[in-house]
Structures are given as structure tokens and as C-alpha cells.
Design an enzyme around this catalytic site. Structure first.
Site, PDB file in Angstrom:
ATOM      1  N   LEU A  42       0.863  -1.169   0.000  1.00 48.83           N
ATOM      2  CA  LEU A  42       0.000   0.000   0.000  1.00 48.83           C
ATOM      3  C   LEU A  42       0.907   1.229   0.000  1.00 48.83           C
ATOM      4  CD1 LEU A  42      -2.863  -0.696   2.599  1.00 48.83           C
ATOM      5  CD2 LEU A  42      -3.140  -0.291   0.148  1.00 48.83           C
ATOM      6  N   ASP A  43       0.530   2.239  -0.772  1.00 46.16           N
ATOM      7  CA  ASP A  43       1.300   3.478  -0.761  1.00 46.16           C
ATOM      8  C   ASP A  43       1.289   4.082   0.637  1.00 46.16           C
ATOM      9  OD1 ASP A  43       1.715   3.296  -3.500  1.00 46.16           O
ATOM     10  OD2 ASP A  43      -0.132   4.378  -3.961  1.00 46.16           O
ATOM     11  N   PRO A  44       2.299   4.890   0.978  1.00 47.53           N
ATOM     12  CA  PRO A  44       2.300   5.544   2.291  1.00 47.53           C
ATOM     13  C   PRO A  44       1.022   6.337   2.570  1.00 47.53           C
ATOM     14  CG  PRO A  44       4.453   5.755   1.282  1.00 47.53           C
ATOM     15  CD  PRO A  44       3.556   5.138   0.240  1.00 47.53           C
ATOM     16  N   MET A  45       0.477   7.000   1.538  1.00 47.45           N
ATOM     17  CA  MET A  45      -0.750   7.774   1.725  1.00 47.45           C
ATOM     18  C   MET A  45      -1.954   6.901   2.041  1.00 47.45           C
ATOM     19  SD  MET A  45      -2.729  10.192  -1.080  1.00 47.45           S
ATOM     20  CE  MET A  45      -3.732   8.857  -1.743  1.00 47.45           C
ATOM     21  N   ALA A  46      -1.950   5.681   1.522  1.00 49.36           N
ATOM     22  CA  ALA A  46      -3.110   4.799   1.634  1.00 49.36           C
ATOM     23  C   ALA A  46      -3.202   4.165   3.012  1.00 49.36           C
ATOM     24  CB  ALA A  46      -3.045   3.716   0.569  1.00 49.36           C
TER      25      ALA A  46
END
Length: 295
Positions: A42-46
Site C-alpha cells: 500500500l502506498d504511504p498515503m493509503a
């Protein structure tokens, strides 16, 4: 005396701002083993569901990656970025204030089904041996080829003036159920392109990976206080059809042999005492081992 590591899965509700690798590092410390892996980053933002395997259950993850996933997301129309999400640099603006809700909904309906999708440029896909995201950050141009993905369901919950520049942007809340390998950021990018205004993702929360949902997930803070692993047998039963073997068949499985089982898909096979032994698939009229988990 050190307690033996329990093979199984840990379902984490990842917070925003931390990388998937950071989550793995935390779980390695909690589990007391370096043998921890994840079933898709998962992306850091997600935020949301990140499935980790501990000990020999890491070998189960490669098969879980083939399952479908589900997400809740917010798309902002009217602004495009170089990462297709809110963490990137703005590359274009075009007012989306004139768009009707029906127009946005109709455009999103076109994404449902089997489609060809160009992955977002800041993906982990390798190009000439280098990660695409690393090339983008180094200022290189990256061109990725389209690949087939499936959008099983896309529900539009709301279309409203954007929190940023409400006269010129629209925020669209959606839920997506899709095949593994689908980029929700790419849906935001392609929706903006189709409508001629640009688009990017402002929020992304993964709600499910195969059968593992937010109901199964714990935050890292919760795991710090109560670290628990979903045993590998329970994990396999949740993710695959199950076949109960007799003692003779179970012994054959331990040797990695083919069996005359009547199965229709990738199937988890179990010993009479409930031990998870292997994954088998039907091929050429018999059941063949795909991965054996004993020993």
C-alpha cells in the site's frame, strides 16, 4: 526459552504515512522473526488492509496475490499530478465546475469490466531493471504498457464540489472491487483524462484483500498490545476451497505426489487432524501439488 513462531497471517489496518516495508519491520519485531512478507503493498498515503505472512505462511502470500481486492477512494477532478495522487506535483489544471454529476457517473461506468489499464508511472513495476517510481523521482520519462485488469464493481457514492477550489474542482467518492494489479490512482487519472479536466486521488483505503477485510484487521498499536496470528490452517480455509484427506492421502501429500481428487480450482488440502498440508490444483485429470507446507 524463546517461544516458537506461529506460522500464519497478520491482517494489519495500516495507517497513513507509513510504508508497507515499515509495517513489515514492526511485525518482524513483534513476531520475533525476520521471515515476514506482505501480499501487495500500500502506498504511504493509503490506509487499510495489509496482509502479512509469518514464517512458512509467507509462501501462501503469492497465491493470495491472485485474489480480488476492494477499496474506498476519493478522486479530485480538475487537477492532475505527476503521481496521480495528492502527494505529487501538480502538472495541469482545468476547471471541472461545469461537469454534471450524471456525466461523471456515466464516465466511471465505462471502467467496469475487463479493461486495459496503463499502471501509474510511480508504481513498483520494473523498467529495464529499475523501479518505475525511482525513475520518475530521478526525473526520467517512464512509459508503461497497458495490461488487462478487471473492475468487478465500481459504486459512486457522492459527487460534490471539491474541498480544494470548490468552484473549479469536484470530489468523487467511490468504492471499487477489482482484480489484483489494478491501480486506483490510474482510474483517477484516466477519469480526469476522459472528462478533459485531469484528476488525481486524494484518499485511498483498502477494505479487503480476498476474504480478509477490515473486520479481521488490527492497527499496529493494537498489535503492540495484543499480537495475534491467524493460524495458517484458518487462513487457508478462509481463502481457498478445502478438501479433507484420509490418512493415506495425507501421507502422499507429504511426499508431494499427485492425487486422484475431484477438485475444480486451487484447493487447500487438510490432514485428518486438521493440519493444513498443501495447495493442489486440477491438471490433466488429476490433482497436482502447487505448494506443500509441511516440514
Amino acid at each position: 526459552m524463546t517461544q516458537p513462531v506461529t506460522p500464519g497471517l497478520v491482517v494489519v489496518d495500516k495507517a497513513g504515512g507509513i510504508t508497507s516495508h515499515g509495517v513489515v519491520a514492526r511485525v518482524r519485531r513483534l513476531a520475533g522473526t525476520r521471515k515476514v512478507g506482505h501480499a501487495g503493498t500500500l502506498d504511504p498515503m493509503a490506509t487499510g488492509v495489509l496482509v502479512l505472512g509469518v514464517d512458512r505462511a509467507t509462501r501462501l502470500l503469492g497465491h493470495l496475490i491472485l485474489t480480488e481486492k476492494a477499496y474506498d477512494a476519493t478522486i479530485r477532478l480538475g487537477i492532475a499530478t505527476n503521481t496521480d495522487d495528492a502527494e505529487g506535483e501538480v502538472t495541469a489544471r482545468a476547471s471541472a465546475g461545469h461537469l454534471e454529476e450524471a456525466t461523471v457517473r456515466a464516465a466511471l461506468a465505462e471502467f467496469v469490466g475487463d479493461i486495459e489499464q496503463v499502471p501509474t508511472a510511480v508504481s513498483a513495476i520494473k523498467v529495464d531493471g529499475k523501479r518505475a517510481y525511482a525513475m520518475v523521482r530521478a526525473g526520467e520519462d517512464v512509459e508503461l504498457k497497458a495490461r488487462p485488469v478487471t473492475i468487478h464493481e465500481l459504486v459512486v457514492h457522492d459527487v460534490r464540489p471539491g474541498e480544494l477550489e470548490p468552484d473549479a474542482t469536484l470530489d468523487v467518492d467511490i468504492s471499487v472491487r477489482c482484480s489484483s494489479g489494478t491501480y486506483i490512482r490510474a482510474i483517477a487519472r484516466d477519469l480526469g483524462a476522459a472528462l478533459g479536466v485531469g484528476g488525481h486521488l486524494t484518499a485511498l483505503r483498502r477494505t479487503a484483500v480476498g476474504p480478509y477485510t477490515l473486520e479481521h484487521a488490527k492497527t499496529l498499536e493494537q498489535l503492540d498490545g495484543d499480537f495475534a496470528v491467524l493460524p495458517i490452517a484458518d487462513a487457508a480455509r478462509a481463502a481457498f476451497p478445502a478438501y479433507e484427506l484420509d490418512a493415506e492421502q495425507a501421507q502422499e501429500v507429504r511426499y508431494g505426489r499427485r492425487l486422484p481428487l475431484e477438485i475444480d480450482a486451487l484447493t487447500a488440502v487438510f490432514a485428518p487432524d486438521g493440519e493444513f498440508l498443501a495447495l493442489y490444483e486440477p491438471r490433466d485429470g488429476v490433482a497436482r501439488p502447487v505448494a506443500v507446507f509441511t516440514g
